[in-house]
Write a protein that holds these residues in place. Structure first.
Motif, PDB file in Angstrom:
ATOM      1  N   MET A 124       0.818  -1.217   0.000  1.00  0.00           N
ATOM      2  CA  MET A 124       0.000   0.000   0.000  1.00  0.00           C
ATOM      3  C   MET A 124       0.849   1.263   0.000  1.00  0.00           C
ATOM      4  O   MET A 124       0.483   2.260  -0.608  1.00  0.00           O
ATOM      5  CB  MET A 124      -0.988  -0.033   1.165  1.00  0.00           C
ATOM      6  N   SER A 125       2.011   1.231   0.665  1.00  0.00           N
ATOM      7  CA  SER A 125       2.868   2.427   0.621  1.00  0.00           C
ATOM      8  C   SER A 125       3.398   2.629  -0.801  1.00  0.00           C
ATOM      9  O   SER A 125       3.446   3.757  -1.299  1.00  0.00           O
ATOM     10  CB  SER A 125       4.012   2.316   1.629  1.00  0.00           C
ATOM     11  N   ALA A 126       3.774   1.527  -1.465  1.00  0.00           N
ATOM     12  CA  ALA A 126       4.281   1.646  -2.845  1.00  0.00           C
ATOM     13  C   ALA A 126       3.191   2.188  -3.768  1.00  0.00           C
ATOM     14  O   ALA A 126       3.447   3.041  -4.626  1.00  0.00           O
ATOM     15  CB  ALA A 126       4.773   0.295  -3.353  1.00  0.00           C
ATOM     16  N   ARG A 127       1.966   1.714  -3.564  1.00  0.00           N
ATOM     17  CA  ARG A 127       0.859   2.152  -4.418  1.00  0.00           C
ATOM     18  C   ARG A 127       0.639   3.665  -4.294  1.00  0.00           C
ATOM     19  O   ARG A 127       0.434   4.359  -5.271  1.00  0.00           O
ATOM     20  CB  ARG A 127      -0.400   1.381  -4.023  1.00  0.00           C
ATOM     21  N   TYR A 128       0.658   4.193  -3.076  1.00  0.00           N
ATOM     22  CA  TYR A 128       0.265   5.598  -2.887  1.00  0.00           C
ATOM     23  C   TYR A 128       1.437   6.566  -2.762  1.00  0.00           C
ATOM     24  O   TYR A 128       1.266   7.768  -2.958  1.00  0.00           O
ATOM     25  CB  TYR A 128      -0.667   5.734  -1.678  1.00  0.00           C
ATOM     26  N   LEU A 129       2.620   6.050  -2.403  1.00  0.00           N
ATOM     27  CA  LEU A 129       3.742   6.970  -2.180  1.00  0.00           C
ATOM     28  C   LEU A 129       4.955   6.646  -3.053  1.00  0.00           C
ATOM     29  O   LEU A 129       5.926   7.392  -3.058  1.00  0.00           O
ATOM     30  CB  LEU A 129       4.157   6.941  -0.705  1.00  0.00           C
ATOM     31  N   GLY A 130       4.913   5.518  -3.754  1.00  0.00           N
ATOM     32  CA  GLY A 130       6.052   5.107  -4.570  1.00  0.00           C
ATOM     33  C   GLY A 130       6.955   4.138  -3.820  1.00  0.00           C
ATOM     34  O   GLY A 130       6.820   3.963  -2.604  1.00  0.00           O
ATOM     35  N   GLU A 131       7.883   3.506  -4.563  1.00  0.00           N
ATOM     36  CA  GLU A 131       8.735   2.482  -3.945  1.00  0.00           C
ATOM     37  C   GLU A 131       9.676   3.059  -2.900  1.00  0.00           C
ATOM     38  O   GLU A 131      10.062   2.379  -1.962  1.00  0.00           O
ATOM     39  CB  GLU A 131       9.522   1.738  -5.032  1.00  0.00           C
ATOM     40  N   THR A 132      10.061   4.343  -3.095  1.00  0.00           N
ATOM     41  CA  THR A 132      10.827   5.056  -2.064  1.00  0.00           C
ATOM     42  C   THR A 132       9.987   6.248  -1.617  1.00  0.00           C
ATOM     43  O   THR A 132       9.460   6.967  -2.457  1.00  0.00           O
ATOM     44  CB  THR A 132      12.158   5.575  -2.637  1.00  0.00           C
ATOM     45  N   PHE A 133       9.840   6.400  -0.313  1.00  0.00           N
ATOM     46  CA  PHE A 133       9.120   7.584   0.170  1.00  0.00           C
ATOM     47  C   PHE A 133       9.839   8.152   1.385  1.00  0.00           C
ATOM     48  O   PHE A 133      10.832   7.589   1.850  1.00  0.00           O
ATOM     49  CB  PHE A 133       7.643   7.270   0.450  1.00  0.00           C
ATOM     50  N   ASP A 134       9.346   9.280   1.899  1.00  0.00           N
ATOM     51  CA  ASP A 134      10.138  10.046   2.867  1.00  0.00           C
ATOM     52  C   ASP A 134      10.093   9.496   4.297  1.00  0.00           C
ATOM     53  O   ASP A 134      11.111   9.125   4.857  1.00  0.00           O
ATOM     54  CB  ASP A 134       9.695  11.508   2.850  1.00  0.00           C
ATOM     55  N   ILE A 135       8.906   9.512   4.904  1.00  0.00           N
ATOM     56  CA  ILE A 135       8.837   9.204   6.339  1.00  0.00           C
ATOM     57  C   ILE A 135       7.915   8.008   6.592  1.00  0.00           C
ATOM     58  O   ILE A 135       6.783   7.984   6.119  1.00  0.00           O
ATOM     59  CB  ILE A 135       8.306  10.417   7.142  1.00  0.00           C
ATOM     60  N   HIS A 136       8.434   7.035   7.343  1.00  0.00           N
ATOM     61  CA  HIS A 136       7.608   5.917   7.786  1.00  0.00           C
ATOM     62  C   HIS A 136       7.527   5.983   9.306  1.00  0.00           C
ATOM     63  O   HIS A 136       8.548   6.072   9.977  1.00  0.00           O
ATOM     64  CB  HIS A 136       8.220   4.601   7.333  1.00  0.00           C
ATOM     65  N   GLY A 137       6.308   5.933   9.816  1.00  0.00           N
ATOM     66  CA  GLY A 137       6.140   6.022  11.263  1.00  0.00           C
ATOM     67  C   GLY A 137       5.328   4.863  11.817  1.00  0.00           C
ATOM     68  O   GLY A 137       4.664   4.135  11.087  1.00  0.00           O
ATOM     69  N   GLY A 138       5.415   4.749  13.127  1.00  0.00           N
ATOM     70  CA  GLY A 138       4.633   3.735  13.825  1.00  0.00           C
ATOM     71  C   GLY A 138       5.039   3.705  15.286  1.00  0.00           C
ATOM     72  O   GLY A 138       5.888   4.481  15.729  1.00  0.00           O
TER      73      GLY A 138
END
Ligand SMILES: [Zn+2]
Length: 489
Positions: free
Chosen positions: A215-229
């Protein structure tokens, strides 16, 4: 606004780094969302509030943010909960998505730009798994598909664990089809009565971790800036996301990793599986939503936070002070024109300090400290102005009030009308303390009558009687208002 320089602590490098977007001016942010099998507990609420403020601040600083937070609506826990209620797993999950949204609104969480669900993204999930199988880092085994951890040498780089240490003591459990204990499921063969989808490996459903990669790849691309949790997602969830995504794409997955600390319930780690459940919904019946946000934000997001009744009561009292100040200021200067001209002192310094605290790894605790100075000055200017020039004082108060509005948009505090917030707070306190409102109003009228008749001794006597009932009165520019006095310590 001038280009901001925000520094954030990157869990991958264990250092504070300057945030530099991959595409200037834009930021993609992905936060692991709730598994919708139950009401969210207050530990989740802290995590989501932290990232709500991070995203609000990034926007305040002029970044064009795309914020994605998923719903895990296919999961063992959902299947189990549905067996207990007699619902279909999909129905149960859909019901808890709605309940989550209600709770999120109550907590003033802004809706993410995209809130994808696993059940809507099977095609994307299957396509990544296929890629991993083709590359030889995943294998099929009796209808399951596993990621082969040994084929991805960088495994555990986020948690900095050693593969051999991780392997020690791990065993393949009976019923598992994997080759090595650390291998994890990307796809699980269908079991009777479980939701299942068609795939190249037969009917089945995705494992947990793969959804966030897809889902991150679908909406933000294979590389994106910030991942949180939350902190407890680092291992294995985030490690597995990294392994899947980077093995499939050959690119860096997330450029910065942010993790929110635990909320301790009287010292115990908040966790549904441990049974220390405090639902956000239950908490919000006892405490105001903004007071709860204030409580969360009064500790830096990476630090542990102890959840105590006293902490919440203090937060609510602090919010009451802020709202009383705002009511007073609005009555004094709201909608008035004091003309153009100089301001008293340097009222802008508080907002500057607020920003520099937030630029430093979203230090909300420091930012709230800057706010204390701002509110203290507001009180001084309304109660005991150090200068006689009323227009100067009025303009300065209006400038400070405007800065509160800016801060409000970042912290999700002071979003209410002061009078309404104070009334709600009073209603709750009246209920808790069992105060007879009709009697209070009778006495207020008696006091007003006494004052009109210039019988000040009687007016004072009535004031004392009210005090005895736990009621404090204040004569403001807008008339007499009353509140429930803070319990004496
Ligand atoms: Zn995730």
């Amino acid at each position: 606004m001038a280009a901001a320089s925000i520094r954030l602590f990157n869990t991958m490098t264990m250092q504070k780094e300057t945030l530099v977007p991959a595409v200037p001016g834009k930021l993609g942010v992905y936060v692991c969302g709730p598994t919708v099998y139950s009401y969210i507990h207050i530990g989740n609420a802290r995590t989501f509030t932290s990232f709500d403020v991070v995203v609000r601040y990034l926007r305040y600083r002029g970044f064009d943010v795309k914020y994605v937070r998923n719903y895990t609506d296919v999961d063992d826990k959902i299947i189990k909960a549905a067996q207990e209620t007699g619902e279909q797993p999909v129905e149960l999950a859909a019901r808890f998505v709605k309940l989550f949204q209600e709770d999120a609104r109550a907590l003033h969480l802004r809706e993410p730009d995209v809130s994808p669900k696993v059940s809507d993204h099977l095609a994307e999930i299957i396509s990544i798994i296929q890629k991993l199988v083709e590359k030889g880092v995943a294998y099929e085994s009796q209808g399951d598909v596993y990621f082969s951890v040994r084929r991805y040498p960088e495994y555990a780089k986020l948690s900095k664990r050693n593969l051999d240490d991780l392997c020690a003591g791990e065993r393949v459990q009976p019923g598992e089809q994997k080759h090595e204990p650390l291998d994890f499921a990307l796809w699980k063969a269908a079991k009777p009565g479980e939701p299942a989808w068609d795939s190249p490996w037969g009917k089945g459903r995705p494992g947990w971790h793969i959804e966030c990669s897809a889902m991150s790849a679908r909406y933000l691309g294979e590389t994106f800036d910030i991942h949180g949790g939350a902190l407890d997602l680092i291992f294995p969830h985030h490690e597995n996301e990294i392994a899947q995504s980077e093995a499939a794409s050959g690119k860096t997955f997330a450029r910065y990793w942010m993790h929110c600390g635990f909320l301790d319930l009287e010292g115990a780690k908040m966790s549904k599986s441990l049974g220390n459940v405090v639902r956000l919904r239950d908490a919000l019946e006892k405490v105001d939503a903004e007071a709860l946000r204030f409580f969360f934000l009064s500790t830096h997001y990476r630090h542990p936070l102890g959840f105590t009744d006293k902490g919440l009561a203090d937060a609510e009292q602090r919010m009451e002070y802020f709202y009383e100040t705002l009511r007073k200021v609005d009555e004094r200067v709201g909608g008035k024109d004091f003309g153009k001209g100089a301001l008293h002192g340097e009222p802008g310094k508080f907002l500057t300090e607020f920003e520099s605290q937030m630029d430093d790894d979203f230090n909300t605790a420091g930012a709230l400290g800057a706010l204390s100075g701002l509110f203290a000055l507001m009180n001084e200017l309304t109660d005991k102005p150090p200068v006689k020039d009323k227009a100067l004082v009025g303009r300065t108060l209006q400038a400070l009030r405007e800065d509160v509005r800016k801060v409000s948009a970042v912290l999700g505090l002071f979003e209410d009308e002061p009078a309404q917030w104070l009334l709600r707070r009073r209603d709750r306190a009246v209920k808790e303390r069992g105060i007879d409102v009709a009697r209070v109003e009778q006495l207020l009228q008696a006091r007003a009558d006494a004052r009109k008749a210039k019988n000040f001794a009687e007016a004072d006597r009535v004031r004392d009687e009210l005090k005895g009932l736990g009621v404090e009165i204040m004569d403001t520019a807008g008339g007499t208002v009353w509140k429930v006095a803070a319990p004496s310590a």
